[in-house]
Write an enzyme that holds these catalytic residues in place. Structure first.
Site, mmCIF file in Angstrom:
data_model
loop_
_atom_site.group_PDB
_atom_site.id
_atom_site.type_symbol
_atom_site.label_atom_id
_atom_site.label_comp_id
_atom_site.label_asym_id
_atom_site.label_seq_id
_atom_site.Cartn_x
_atom_site.Cartn_y
_atom_site.Cartn_z
ATOM 1 N N ASN A 9 0.871 -1.179 0.000
ATOM 2 C CA ASN A 9 0.000 0.000 0.000
ATOM 3 C C ASN A 9 0.912 1.234 0.000
ATOM 4 O O ASN A 9 1.495 1.571 1.030
ATOM 5 C CB ASN A 9 -0.883 -0.032 1.258
ATOM 6 C CG ASN A 9 -1.661 1.257 1.443
ATOM 7 O OD1 ASN A 9 -1.751 2.082 0.534
ATOM 8 N ND2 ASN A 9 -2.224 1.433 2.633
ATOM 9 N N LYS A 11 0.151 4.242 -0.281
ATOM 10 C CA LYS A 11 -0.506 5.443 0.292
ATOM 11 C C LYS A 11 -0.297 6.638 -0.643
ATOM 12 O O LYS A 11 -0.247 6.460 -1.856
ATOM 13 C CB LYS A 11 0.021 5.710 1.705
ATOM 14 C CG LYS A 11 -0.035 4.472 2.599
ATOM 15 C CD LYS A 11 0.140 4.794 4.045
ATOM 16 C CE LYS A 11 0.225 3.495 4.835
ATOM 17 N NZ LYS A 11 0.187 3.686 6.263
ATOM 18 N N HIS A 95 -9.340 0.955 5.290
ATOM 19 C CA HIS A 95 -8.030 1.158 5.924
ATOM 20 C C HIS A 95 -8.214 2.086 7.128
ATOM 21 O O HIS A 95 -9.045 2.995 7.094
ATOM 22 C CB HIS A 95 -7.047 1.757 4.912
ATOM 23 C CG HIS A 95 -5.644 1.767 5.416
ATOM 24 N ND1 HIS A 95 -5.191 2.721 6.289
ATOM 25 C CD2 HIS A 95 -4.602 0.923 5.202
ATOM 26 C CE1 HIS A 95 -3.916 2.467 6.582
ATOM 27 N NE2 HIS A 95 -3.538 1.379 5.936
ATOM 28 N N GLU A 97 -6.664 4.536 8.115
ATOM 29 C CA GLU A 97 -6.533 5.976 7.803
ATOM 30 C C GLU A 97 -7.827 6.507 7.191
ATOM 31 O O GLU A 97 -8.218 7.646 7.436
ATOM 32 C CB GLU A 97 -5.322 6.191 6.870
ATOM 33 C CG GLU A 97 -4.012 6.003 7.634
ATOM 34 C CD GLU A 97 -2.855 5.492 6.808
ATOM 35 O OE1 GLU A 97 -2.909 5.565 5.565
ATOM 36 O OE2 GLU A 97 -1.879 5.003 7.420
ATOM 37 N N GLU A 167 -5.071 -5.201 10.883
ATOM 38 C CA GLU A 167 -4.056 -4.174 11.076
ATOM 39 C C GLU A 167 -4.315 -3.435 12.387
ATOM 40 O O GLU A 167 -5.135 -2.502 12.418
ATOM 41 C CB GLU A 167 -4.091 -3.172 9.924
ATOM 42 C CG GLU A 167 -3.876 -3.787 8.563
ATOM 43 C CD GLU A 167 -3.379 -2.751 7.568
ATOM 44 O OE1 GLU A 167 -2.259 -2.908 7.084
ATOM 45 O OE2 GLU A 167 -4.103 -1.778 7.311
ATOM 46 N N GLY A 173 2.575 2.234 10.747
ATOM 47 C CA GLY A 173 3.471 3.371 10.545
ATOM 48 C C GLY A 173 4.171 3.833 11.809
ATOM 49 O O GLY A 173 4.777 4.895 11.844
ATOM 50 N N SER A 213 3.725 -2.196 10.371
ATOM 51 C CA SER A 213 5.191 -2.146 10.484
ATOM 52 C C SER A 213 5.863 -3.475 10.119
ATOM 53 O O SER A 213 6.844 -3.877 10.745
ATOM 54 C CB SER A 213 5.612 -1.692 11.882
ATOM 55 O OG SER A 213 5.110 -0.392 12.153
HETATM 56 C C1 PEP Z 1 -0.611 0.067 6.101
HETATM 57 O O1 PEP Z 1 -0.602 1.176 5.627
HETATM 58 O O2 PEP Z 1 -1.558 -0.691 5.874
HETATM 59 C C2 PEP Z 1 0.504 -0.347 6.941
HETATM 60 C C3 PEP Z 1 0.455 -1.505 7.524
HETATM 61 O O3 PEP Z 1 1.552 0.543 7.084
HETATM 62 P P1 PEP Z 1 2.990 0.239 7.712
HETATM 63 O O4 PEP Z 1 3.488 -1.045 7.091
HETATM 64 O O5 PEP Z 1 3.830 1.413 7.331
HETATM 65 O O6 PEP Z 1 2.811 0.101 9.177
#
Ligand code: PEP
Length: 251
Positions: A9, A11, A95, A97, A167, A173, A213
């Site tokens: 992803n 973003k 997601h 976000e 997640e 992040g 992460s």
């Molecule tokens: C994500 O954006 O779905 C995500 C898991 O980000 P990150 O790997 O940066 O934590």
């Protein structure tokens, strides 16, 4: 058969040149791999350029979001037909976000899942608890609600009809990863719920990705858990070497 799927992803990152370079880097390393399945989810304007590069490889294309309506006065939105016309096979929905910044509700997310489910694309439904919810012992309750609301009236007849991405919001992040045991515990619970909503057989075949992460150094242990079937990768998907390291860990 349950599929291992690693999705990147991106973003709101990359311009057209960076998108091409990143895609080429991924294709050079893993463009012939069938296991795990690899999906790139670039920003909307980059989709056609990424599609051109992955054409003829095993890498697939996904969108980071989608709207629940087919067409109309929805300035700034994108439909499933539009995404399919540029070669998307997957769409990330819900997601954290989108939920937190754009105030998407479980009800709206459900409408999107229903729409994608009735198209030729596969929804990747994201769920996960916040740090506050985890600390209050509400992880399972929150995940159950997101699964039940997100999948309300969604018809799933095979494990390939949907992907779930667990997640934990506190791990996205932040550099904080759920331990493999913490993640596995929730994944096993999600599979149990899917078994109740559909059938245990279908639930066994549904891919449940972990996200938060994930990087090459922690991917093997996470992906080695019995109910973790892939990763949704944010930050580390922006470097071909790191993303491909995660893919190798899932091979
Ligand atoms: C994500 O954006 O779905 C995500 C898991 O980000 P990150 O790997 O940066 O934590």
């Amino acid at each position: 058969m349950r599929r291992m799927i690693i999705a990147g992803n991106w973003k709101m990152h990359t311009d057209i040149e960076e998108a091409r370079k990143l895609t080429l880097g991924v294709v050079e390393k893993v463009g012939g791999k069938t296991e795990p399945a690899v999906i790139l989810c670039p920003p909307y304007p980059m989709l056609p350029a990424v599609k051109d590069i992955i054409e003829g490889t095993t890498v697939q294309l996904g969108a980071q979001n989608v709207h629940s309506e087919d067409k109309g006065a929805f300035t700034g939105e994108i439909s499933t037909d539009m995404l399919q016309s540029v070669g998307c096979n997957f769409a990330i929905i819900g997601h954290s976000e989108r939920r937190a910044i754009f105030k998407e509700t479980d009800e709206f997310i459900n409408k999107k899942v229903l729409k994608v489910n009735s198209s030729l694309m596969i929804p990747i439904l994201c769920i996960g608890e916040t740090l506050g919810e985890r600390e209050e012992g509400l992880t399972f309750q929150r995940v159950e609600q997101q699964i039940k609301d997100g999948l309300n009236e969604v018809v799933v007849t095979t494990g390939n009809d949907i992907v779930i991405a667990y997640e934990p919001v506190w791990a996205i992040g932040t550099g904080k990863t759920a331990t493999p045991e913490q993640a596995e515990e929730v994944h096993a619970y999600i599979r149990e719920l899917l078994g109740e909503i559909y059938t245990p057989e279908i639930a066994q075949d549904i891919t449940i990705q972990y996200g938060g992460s994930v990087k090459p150094s922690n991917a093997s242990e996470l992906l080695g858990q019995p109910n973790i079937d892939g990763a949704l990768v944010g930050g580390a998907s922006l470097k071909a070497e790191d993303f491909c390291g995660i893919i190798e860990a899932g091979s």
